[in-house]
Design an enzyme around this catalytic site. Sequence first.
Site, mmCIF file in Angstrom:
data_model
loop_
_atom_site.group_PDB
_atom_site.id
_atom_site.type_symbol
_atom_site.label_atom_id
_atom_site.label_comp_id
_atom_site.label_asym_id
_atom_site.label_seq_id
_atom_site.Cartn_x
_atom_site.Cartn_y
_atom_site.Cartn_z
ATOM 1 N N ARG A 167 0.838 -1.221 0.000
ATOM 2 C CA ARG A 167 0.000 0.000 0.000
ATOM 3 C C ARG A 167 0.867 1.262 0.000
ATOM 4 N NH1 ARG A 167 -2.827 -3.742 -0.777
ATOM 5 N NH2 ARG A 167 -4.640 -4.403 0.421
ATOM 6 N N SER A 239 -10.961 -0.078 3.450
ATOM 7 C CA SER A 239 -10.233 -0.396 4.688
ATOM 8 C C SER A 239 -9.651 0.896 5.246
ATOM 9 C CB SER A 239 -9.082 -1.355 4.395
ATOM 10 O OG SER A 239 -9.565 -2.491 3.747
ATOM 11 N N GLU A 335 -5.093 4.221 6.381
ATOM 12 C CA GLU A 335 -4.710 4.061 4.974
ATOM 13 C C GLU A 335 -5.089 5.288 4.140
ATOM 14 O OE1 GLU A 335 -5.348 0.155 2.911
ATOM 15 O OE2 GLU A 335 -6.453 1.429 1.514
HETATM 16 P P1 FAD Z 1 -8.398 9.445 -4.634
HETATM 17 O O1 FAD Z 1 -9.063 9.019 -3.375
HETATM 18 O O2 FAD Z 1 -9.048 10.509 -5.419
HETATM 19 O O3 FAD Z 1 -6.903 9.883 -4.293
HETATM 20 C C1 FAD Z 1 -6.092 9.060 -3.487
HETATM 21 C C2 FAD Z 1 -4.676 9.673 -3.448
HETATM 22 O O4 FAD Z 1 -4.106 9.614 -4.753
HETATM 23 C C3 FAD Z 1 -4.670 11.165 -3.079
HETATM 24 O O5 FAD Z 1 -3.484 11.436 -2.369
HETATM 25 C C4 FAD Z 1 -4.656 11.877 -4.418
HETATM 26 O O6 FAD Z 1 -4.063 13.161 -4.338
HETATM 27 C C5 FAD Z 1 -3.800 10.925 -5.234
HETATM 28 N N1 FAD Z 1 -4.117 10.912 -6.663
HETATM 29 C C6 FAD Z 1 -5.287 10.579 -7.261
HETATM 30 N N2 FAD Z 1 -5.161 10.612 -8.602
HETATM 31 C C7 FAD Z 1 -3.886 10.979 -8.855
HETATM 32 C C8 FAD Z 1 -3.138 11.209 -10.059
HETATM 33 N N3 FAD Z 1 -3.685 11.044 -11.268
HETATM 34 N N4 FAD Z 1 -1.847 11.608 -9.949
HETATM 35 C C9 FAD Z 1 -1.287 11.790 -8.740
HETATM 36 N N5 FAD Z 1 -1.934 11.584 -7.576
HETATM 37 C C10 FAD Z 1 -3.218 11.186 -7.636
HETATM 38 N N6 FAD Z 1 -7.692 -0.025 -2.157
HETATM 39 C C11 FAD Z 1 -6.939 -1.113 -2.383
HETATM 40 O O7 FAD Z 1 -5.712 -1.021 -2.506
HETATM 41 N N7 FAD Z 1 -7.491 -2.352 -2.457
HETATM 42 C C12 FAD Z 1 -8.823 -2.553 -2.338
HETATM 43 O O8 FAD Z 1 -9.299 -3.678 -2.436
HETATM 44 C C13 FAD Z 1 -9.660 -1.414 -2.092
HETATM 45 N N8 FAD Z 1 -10.982 -1.556 -1.922
HETATM 46 C C14 FAD Z 1 -11.755 -0.462 -1.656
HETATM 47 C C15 FAD Z 1 -13.135 -0.638 -1.468
HETATM 48 C C16 FAD Z 1 -13.953 0.448 -1.208
HETATM 49 C C17 FAD Z 1 -15.443 0.230 -1.012
HETATM 50 C C18 FAD Z 1 -13.398 1.737 -1.136
HETATM 51 C C19 FAD Z 1 -14.281 2.926 -0.888
HETATM 52 C C20 FAD Z 1 -12.022 1.935 -1.311
HETATM 53 C C21 FAD Z 1 -11.194 0.818 -1.563
HETATM 54 N N9 FAD Z 1 -9.813 0.961 -1.755
HETATM 55 C C22 FAD Z 1 -9.032 -0.140 -2.007
HETATM 56 C C23 FAD Z 1 -9.182 2.285 -1.651
HETATM 57 C C24 FAD Z 1 -9.247 3.102 -2.986
HETATM 58 O O9 FAD Z 1 -10.322 2.708 -3.769
HETATM 59 C C25 FAD Z 1 -7.966 2.980 -3.806
HETATM 60 O O10 FAD Z 1 -6.868 3.405 -3.078
HETATM 61 C C26 FAD Z 1 -8.063 3.754 -5.124
HETATM 62 O O11 FAD Z 1 -6.933 3.490 -5.912
HETATM 63 C C27 FAD Z 1 -8.188 5.267 -4.918
HETATM 64 O O12 FAD Z 1 -8.505 5.835 -6.163
HETATM 65 P P2 FAD Z 1 -9.172 7.254 -6.310
HETATM 66 O O13 FAD Z 1 -9.167 7.594 -7.746
HETATM 67 O O14 FAD Z 1 -10.480 7.282 -5.637
HETATM 68 O O15 FAD Z 1 -8.123 8.165 -5.526
HETATM 69 P P1 NAP Z 2 -10.202 -10.992 4.338
HETATM 70 O O1 NAP Z 2 -10.302 -11.920 3.193
HETATM 71 O O2 NAP Z 2 -11.225 -11.052 5.424
HETATM 72 O O3 NAP Z 2 -8.753 -11.157 4.985
HETATM 73 C C1 NAP Z 2 -8.359 -10.346 6.083
HETATM 74 C C2 NAP Z 2 -6.920 -9.920 5.891
HETATM 75 O O4 NAP Z 2 -6.123 -11.059 5.834
HETATM 76 C C3 NAP Z 2 -6.719 -9.154 4.613
HETATM 77 O O5 NAP Z 2 -6.491 -7.825 4.956
HETATM 78 C C4 NAP Z 2 -5.550 -9.816 3.919
HETATM 79 O O6 NAP Z 2 -4.418 -8.968 3.766
HETATM 80 C C5 NAP Z 2 -5.149 -10.951 4.827
HETATM 81 N N1 NAP Z 2 -5.090 -12.214 4.059
HETATM 82 C C6 NAP Z 2 -6.104 -13.068 3.821
HETATM 83 N N2 NAP Z 2 -5.652 -14.152 3.139
HETATM 84 C C7 NAP Z 2 -4.338 -13.961 2.945
HETATM 85 C C8 NAP Z 2 -3.312 -14.719 2.324
HETATM 86 N N3 NAP Z 2 -3.558 -15.908 1.775
HETATM 87 N N4 NAP Z 2 -2.072 -14.206 2.303
HETATM 88 C C9 NAP Z 2 -1.796 -13.035 2.852
HETATM 89 N N5 NAP Z 2 -2.725 -12.263 3.458
HETATM 90 C C10 NAP Z 2 -3.980 -12.712 3.511
HETATM 91 O O7 NAP Z 2 -10.126 -9.469 3.816
HETATM 92 P P2 NAP Z 2 -11.237 -8.510 3.241
HETATM 93 O O8 NAP Z 2 -11.353 -7.358 4.136
HETATM 94 O O9 NAP Z 2 -12.464 -9.282 2.859
HETATM 95 O O10 NAP Z 2 -10.545 -8.009 1.900
HETATM 96 C C11 NAP Z 2 -10.280 -8.892 0.823
HETATM 97 C C12 NAP Z 2 -9.178 -8.317 -0.042
HETATM 98 O O11 NAP Z 2 -9.590 -7.062 -0.592
HETATM 99 C C13 NAP Z 2 -7.887 -8.044 0.732
HETATM 100 O O12 NAP Z 2 -6.795 -8.314 -0.105
HETATM 101 C C14 NAP Z 2 -7.968 -6.571 1.048
HETATM 102 O O13 NAP Z 2 -6.692 -5.960 1.134
HETATM 103 C C15 NAP Z 2 -8.746 -6.027 -0.147
HETATM 104 N N6 NAP Z 2 -9.545 -4.849 0.252
HETATM 105 C C16 NAP Z 2 -8.878 -3.683 0.434
HETATM 106 C C17 NAP Z 2 -9.573 -2.536 0.786
HETATM 107 C C18 NAP Z 2 -8.860 -1.215 0.927
HETATM 108 O O14 NAP Z 2 -9.523 -0.202 1.040
HETATM 109 N N7 NAP Z 2 -7.560 -1.194 0.942
HETATM 110 C C19 NAP Z 2 -10.953 -2.597 0.973
HETATM 111 C C20 NAP Z 2 -11.584 -3.815 0.822
HETATM 112 C C21 NAP Z 2 -10.869 -4.951 0.453
HETATM 113 P P3 NAP Z 2 -4.227 -7.962 2.526
HETATM 114 O O15 NAP Z 2 -5.112 -6.804 2.842
HETATM 115 O O16 NAP Z 2 -2.784 -7.624 2.591
HETATM 116 O O17 NAP Z 2 -4.614 -8.674 1.276
#
Ligand code: FAD
Ligand code: NAP
Length: 340
Positions: A167, A239, A335
């Site tokens: 991340r 998250s 995050e």
């Molecule tokens: P924004 O929220 O608009 O911006 C995020 C950051 O990036 C800010 O600092 C902004 O200034 C910067 N930024 C945006 N665009 C640019 C650009 N073009 N150039 C330079 N900087 C920029 N994240 C995960 O990693 N895994 C997931 O599974 C995941 N699941 C999610 C589920 C839900 C329901 C939600 C709400 C969020 C989730 N996220 C997840 C977090 C998020 O969706 C991601 O981080 C996504 O990439 C953010 O994109 P955005 O366009 O909305 O960015």
């Molecule tokens: P989950 O499946 O309930 O698992 C809980 C956590 O365990 C996750 O955060 C994941 O880490 C870790 N995990 C599970 N299986 C793993 C494996 N085999 N090896 C290593 N790590 C493992 O999680 P969840 O909340 O439903 O999310 C599912 C996936 O979507 C995850 O990868 C999560 O990161 C992603 N997600 C991200 C966001 C966001 O906003 N960043 C939001 C929703 C979902 P990791 O997070 O490192 O994968």
Amino acid sequence: MTSLCMQQDVSLRDKNTLGLPARAERYVEITEAGQLFDLERSLAQKSTPLLVLGGGSNLVLDDQVPGVVARVGIKGWQVLLDEPNTLLLKVGAGENWHQTVERTLREGYFGLENLALIPGTVGAAPMQNIGAYGVELKDRLHSVEVFDRESKQLRTFSCADCLFGYRDSRFKSVEPDRYIITAVVLRLSKVPDLQLEYGGLRSELAGLQDPTPQDVFDAVSRVRRSKLPDPEVLGNAGSFFKNPVVDQKVFIEIRDVYPDLVAFPEQEGRWKLAAGWLIDRAGLKGAREGEVGTYEKQALVLVNLGNAHRVDVEAFAAHVSREVKERFGVELEPEPRFYP
Ligand code: FAD
Ligand code: NAP
């Protein structure tokens, strides 16, 4: 080139998925990389702060956002290299991430299926090296095209140059706010190369003999829809905390007291603890304080119950962190980005 159309005092409530009632002092939509030269010139004269906005799904915005908010809406889809097995695909930073994943599958280009249904834009994806279900963007990325606000030039970074981590990236923590991402070049496969190690995904696919990339996409989408709140219905930023990574000693101490601790081995004897599990076991799943709470199906997601402002989200997040620290001795790091 289209000239910049700067607007004053613009509501960002529908431009951030937490649904916070933020207002931008000034707001502009960027549709071409060339406009960034003009934008930079106008900002530099007065040292005006700039927030680059994508889909607003990883941001916690204050009521008043000073300076300029520039939403990147640069479109584009271009095959740069088409080989028998591999494809290099350039996608504009303003394209929607999930729609891009869908389109790659439709066209027979594989590798993004585990990253289905992540909100936001393509250009924000490298910021925190988006990841889910065992795949991170870095595993599928060739290079990133940017506008460098320091040298005022367009540049290209290779995947290694992006310094991706969990991340994290060069753009997020090493040189924050220096680069505006204009396009991302993906390295995709024309033959399925499935990543099915992730427990939750394997169980969802159990019973299917030879899953296809479409099966993986469908399974990921199903699980996500069942566990995560739809931001259109309940404001959230996904998250809210990163999974803390601790050393072996801390891991063993916690596991001795809580044998059902959810944790995964990392490099060098360190362990990644599931932040959602820690919050749940601290008794905070479904907890609420005024306008903010944790989602009842996934404690790691903080939700706006209707009228929250940034201060409410901040206070509730601090409360969650404190409780987890008291119970387990582990620090949680948010995050999403708090701005300003
Ligand atoms: P924004 O929220 O608009 O911006 C995020 C950051 O990036 C800010 O600092 C902004 O200034 C910067 N930024 C945006 N665009 C640019 C650009 N073009 N150039 C330079 N900087 C920029 N994240 C995960 O990693 N895994 C997931 O599974 C995941 N699941 C999610 C589920 C839900 C329901 C939600 C709400 C969020 C989730 N996220 C997840 C977090 C998020 O969706 C991601 O981080 C996504 O990439 C953010 O994109 P955005 O366009 O909305 O960015
Ligand atoms: P989950 O499946 O309930 O698992 C809980 C956590 O365990 C996750 O955060 C994941 O880490 C870790 N995990 C599970 N299986 C793993 C494996 N085999 N090896 C290593 N790590 C493992 O999680 P969840 O909340 O439903 O999310 C599912 C996936 O979507 C995850 O990868 C999560 O990161 C992603 N997600 C991200 C966001 C966001 O906003 N960043 C939001 C929703 C979902 P990791 O997070 O490192 O994968």
